[in-house]
Scaffold this motif. Sequence first.
Motif, PDB file in Angstrom:
ATOM      1  N   HIS A  75      57.446  12.086  39.987  1.00  0.00           N
ATOM      2  CA  HIS A  75      57.963  13.948  40.349  1.00  0.00           C
ATOM      3  C   HIS A  75      56.859  14.706  40.490  1.00  0.00           C
ATOM      4  CE1 HIS A  75      61.614  11.819  41.820  1.00  0.00           C
ATOM      5  NE2 HIS A  75      61.701  11.915  40.554  1.00  0.00           N
ATOM      6  N   TYR A  76      55.481  14.661  39.306  1.00  0.00           N
ATOM      7  CA  TYR A  76      54.733  15.131  39.268  1.00  0.00           C
ATOM      8  C   TYR A  76      53.019  15.203  39.848  1.00  0.00           C
ATOM      9  CZ  TYR A  76      57.714  16.916  35.926  1.00  0.00           C
ATOM     10  OH  TYR A  76      59.051  17.795  35.144  1.00  0.00           O
ATOM     11  N   GLN A  77      52.749  15.451  40.930  1.00  0.00           N
ATOM     12  CA  GLN A  77      51.004  15.200  41.386  1.00  0.00           C
ATOM     13  C   GLN A  77      50.492  14.933  41.081  1.00  0.00           C
ATOM     14  OE1 GLN A  77      51.710  14.976  45.093  1.00  0.00           O
ATOM     15  NE2 GLN A  77      49.464  14.843  45.527  1.00  0.00           N
ATOM     16  N   GLU A  78      50.069  16.166  39.781  1.00  0.00           N
ATOM     17  CA  GLU A  78      49.011  16.159  38.625  1.00  0.00           C
ATOM     18  C   GLU A  78      48.885  14.730  37.879  1.00  0.00           C
ATOM     19  OE1 GLU A  78      52.590  18.100  36.763  1.00  0.00           O
ATOM     20  OE2 GLU A  78      51.687  18.455  38.388  1.00  0.00           O
ATOM     21  N   GLU A  79      50.002  14.091  37.951  1.00  0.00           N
ATOM     22  CA  GLU A  79      49.981  13.413  36.771  1.00  0.00           C
ATOM     23  C   GLU A  79      49.361  11.741  37.945  1.00  0.00           C
ATOM     24  OE1 GLU A  79      54.484  13.791  34.499  1.00  0.00           O
ATOM     25  OE2 GLU A  79      54.269  12.237  36.049  1.00  0.00           O
ATOM     26  N   ILE A  80      49.303  11.560  38.832  1.00  0.00           N
ATOM     27  CA  ILE A  80      48.779  10.219  39.899  1.00  0.00           C
ATOM     28  C   ILE A  80      46.830  10.378  39.468  1.00  0.00           C
ATOM     29  CG2 ILE A  80      48.387   9.799  42.402  1.00  0.00           C
ATOM     30  CD1 ILE A  80      50.948  11.350  43.287  1.00  0.00           C
ATOM     31  N   PRO A  81      46.891   9.314  39.284  1.00  0.00           N
ATOM     32  CA  PRO A  81      45.922   9.156  38.967  1.00  0.00           C
ATOM     33  C   PRO A  81      44.534   9.045  40.276  1.00  0.00           C
ATOM     34  CG  PRO A  81      47.517   6.681  38.238  1.00  0.00           C
ATOM     35  CD  PRO A  81      47.767   7.614  39.122  1.00  0.00           C
ATOM     36  N   ALA A  82      43.776   9.096  40.401  1.00  0.00           N
ATOM     37  CA  ALA A  82      42.359   9.560  41.044  1.00  0.00           C
ATOM     38  C   ALA A  82      42.102   8.569  41.856  1.00  0.00           C
ATOM     39  CB  ALA A  82      41.376   9.668  40.406  1.00  0.00           C
ATOM     40  N   ALA A  83      42.200   6.897  41.800  1.00  0.00           N
ATOM     41  CA  ALA A  83      42.233   5.850  42.106  1.00  0.00           C
ATOM     42  C   ALA A  83      43.503   5.600  42.774  1.00  0.00           C
ATOM     43  CB  ALA A  83      42.523   4.545  41.269  1.00  0.00           C
ATOM     44  N   ILE A 100      43.420   4.493  32.921  1.00  0.00           N
ATOM     45  CA  ILE A 100      43.915   3.295  34.809  1.00  0.00           C
ATOM     46  C   ILE A 100      42.975   3.841  35.812  1.00  0.00           C
ATOM     47  CG2 ILE A 100      46.153   3.710  36.410  1.00  0.00           C
ATOM     48  CD1 ILE A 100      47.475   2.778  33.949  1.00  0.00           C
ATOM     49  N   ASP A 101      42.352   5.221  36.042  1.00  0.00           N
ATOM     50  CA  ASP A 101      40.992   4.968  36.706  1.00  0.00           C
ATOM     51  C   ASP A 101      40.313   3.585  36.116  1.00  0.00           C
ATOM     52  OD1 ASP A 101      42.015   6.415  38.922  1.00  0.00           O
ATOM     53  OD2 ASP A 101      41.542   8.223  37.499  1.00  0.00           O
ATOM     54  N   THR A 102      39.880   4.005  35.339  1.00  0.00           N
ATOM     55  CA  THR A 102      39.259   2.805  34.200  1.00  0.00           C
ATOM     56  C   THR A 102      39.392   1.522  34.487  1.00  0.00           C
ATOM     57  OG1 THR A 102      38.545   4.879  32.480  1.00  0.00           O
ATOM     58  CG2 THR A 102      37.709   2.174  31.796  1.00  0.00           C
ATOM     59  N   LEU A 103      40.616   1.354  34.610  1.00  0.00           N
ATOM     60  CA  LEU A 103      41.566  -0.273  34.951  1.00  0.00           C
ATOM     61  C   LEU A 103      40.900  -0.621  35.977  1.00  0.00           C
ATOM     62  CD1 LEU A 103      44.959  -0.472  33.008  1.00  0.00           C
ATOM     63  CD2 LEU A 103      42.728  -2.056  32.723  1.00  0.00           C
ATOM     64  N   CYS A 104      41.180   0.475  36.995  1.00  0.00           N
ATOM     65  CA  CYS A 104      40.684   0.282  38.538  1.00  0.00           C
ATOM     66  C   CYS A 104      39.606  -0.130  38.643  1.00  0.00           C
ATOM     67  CB  CYS A 104      41.582   1.589  39.301  1.00  0.00           C
ATOM     68  SG  CYS A 104      43.201   1.291  39.098  1.00  0.00           S
ATOM     69  N   ALA A 105      38.573   0.749  38.046  1.00  0.00           N
ATOM     70  CA  ALA A 105      36.784   0.575  38.201  1.00  0.00           C
ATOM     71  C   ALA A 105      36.705  -0.623  37.249  1.00  0.00           C
ATOM     72  CB  ALA A 105      36.250   1.713  37.655  1.00  0.00           C
ATOM     73  N   VAL A 106      36.745  -1.421  36.728  1.00  0.00           N
ATOM     74  CA  VAL A 106      36.231  -2.830  36.254  1.00  0.00           C
ATOM     75  C   VAL A 106      36.999  -3.795  36.501  1.00  0.00           C
ATOM     76  CG1 VAL A 106      35.568  -1.591  34.482  1.00  0.00           C
ATOM     77  CG2 VAL A 106      38.120  -2.225  33.918  1.00  0.00           C
ATOM     78  N   MET A 107      38.701  -4.025  36.780  1.00  0.00           N
ATOM     79  CA  MET A 107      39.235  -5.032  37.110  1.00  0.00           C
ATOM     80  C   MET A 107      39.742  -5.015  38.819  1.00  0.00           C
ATOM     81  SD  MET A 107      42.544  -4.517  34.638  1.00  0.00           S
ATOM     82  CE  MET A 107      43.605  -6.050  35.529  1.00  0.00           C
ATOM     83  N   GLU A 108      40.217  -5.969  39.785  1.00  0.00           N
ATOM     84  CA  GLU A 108      40.419  -6.317  40.523  1.00  0.00           C
ATOM     85  C   GLU A 108      42.823  -6.222  40.549  1.00  0.00           C
ATOM     86  OE1 GLU A 108      40.296  -8.624  43.004  1.00  0.00           O
ATOM     87  OE2 GLU A 108      37.684  -8.791  43.278  1.00  0.00           O
TER      88      GLU A 108
END
Length: 502
Positions: free
Chosen positions: A479-487, A463-471
């Motif tokens: 329900h789990y904070q650790e699952e949220i992508p850095a983006a 997901i984070d790589t996708l967010c970096a290479v495409m708009e």
Amino acid sequence: MSEKGRPFLTLEHITVRYLDKTLFTHLDWELLEGQQWAITGNSGSGKTALLNTIAGRFNVINGGIHYHFYEQYRRQHTITDPYFTYRNLLAQVAHHHNFRNRSNTTDFYYQQRFNSMDAGDAPTVRQYLYGEDAANMPEDTLLAPLRINALLDKELIKLSNGETRRVMIAKGLLQKPLLLMLDNPFTGLDVQTRRHFMEMVNQVIASGIHVLLVTSPTEIPDNITHVLTLDNGAITGRYTRQEFQRLPAAGAAPAAAGPVIDREKLQALVQPAPRAFNTIVHMENVHVQYGENVILDNINWTVKPNEKWALLGPNGAGKSTLLSLINADNPQAYANELYLFDRKRGSGESIWDIKRKIGFVSPELHQYFPARNSCLQVVCSGFFDIIGATRMPTPEQTAHAQGWMEILDIAQYSAQPFKQVPESIQRLALLARALVKDPPLLIFDEPCQGLDAQQKQHFKQVIDTLCAVMELTLIFVTHYQEEIPAAVTKVLRLEKGKAVPS
């Protein structure tokens, strides 16, 4: 009370096959009276398959299973039913429901819970638990922790994730089992509900019922006495609770790095069509109500292009209903001030015009695909926004779908039936299904359910790589904070249908 130390259940050198696959080979394990076991391991390790084997759903072709509790019961009771077997004394509560319509002839369809007329074809909780003649319901103190009475007149299809789990466990307990098998009962629940479910499992154990629980290594109730670890269909450890807790990371193997994502291959795969929107989602005082029950209460929310949002809140807060408005699954969108991709709902656009712009993944979605569909067919169905392989993709579309499966490291499952691969592979196939059409909006409703630690890490990396290479614009529910992508940089939090400060 049972006498501790006597065999309760024994698996002796069992070899198990399901369809054309060998699941276990020469597996040995014994559960003694008074012991309460948790089963843990990576995704696809065989945890659910072990429960299904004990329940008699899979073929034991060598060795044998000894149901000592059943033999003991027969010695102590006079049984006149010639069809009475060990299955009458165990209850298995699956992670996913298998509810059917009142006619018992058609399965639910995905949007049914949001259509009030069709939802009426779903049985109520009272009918599901006690049958059509539910006037004289037995008092059962064991059900008290489940808080079922408040749900009795609610249609099954309208239950929240936590409510559905409570009803399924109640159904199991009403069978008066000697062995209750629970498959991941805490997954998809908010922090408070998970805590409540932990205590509920403790109370079931305290009542004298033996519990066999599939769960993550970090979610083991206090009254569980032993832990069994599995990997690739083999037992890797048998521990007392204390021994397991002394293991590094509570017995969990360190998460491996996972497959490295090829950014060049990903960029070559992503070829979005030119588009320009001022807003992706715009809501003004959105209100959704069923009867006296207010689900969403004056929600104001604007999502701009390329924003990454987390949609958070406890079970029953209204998150699924909010997503159903955006994803064109809920007809109440027409009664509200709702704009999607710069157009007001009801201004002439079709449902399919909206769905074409959205890639959607939810924890329930995989239940609605036909059993005969292959993983590749499921991925290709994303081109047409349909559930099921009713349209034939072009060779170019098939190649594009296979490219996404390679990126997600699931290409080897292309030809396998979707319903027969591990749940983690189903999740990743649904992610590929959401991505194949390069949508401007991705909606991920608890996409990491069923993934182990390594797969979750890989998913976030994708997901984070996708967010970096495409708009793209992202709405992410968990329900789990650790699952949220850095983006993700923005948050909308709901409580009881209202937007509250994060």
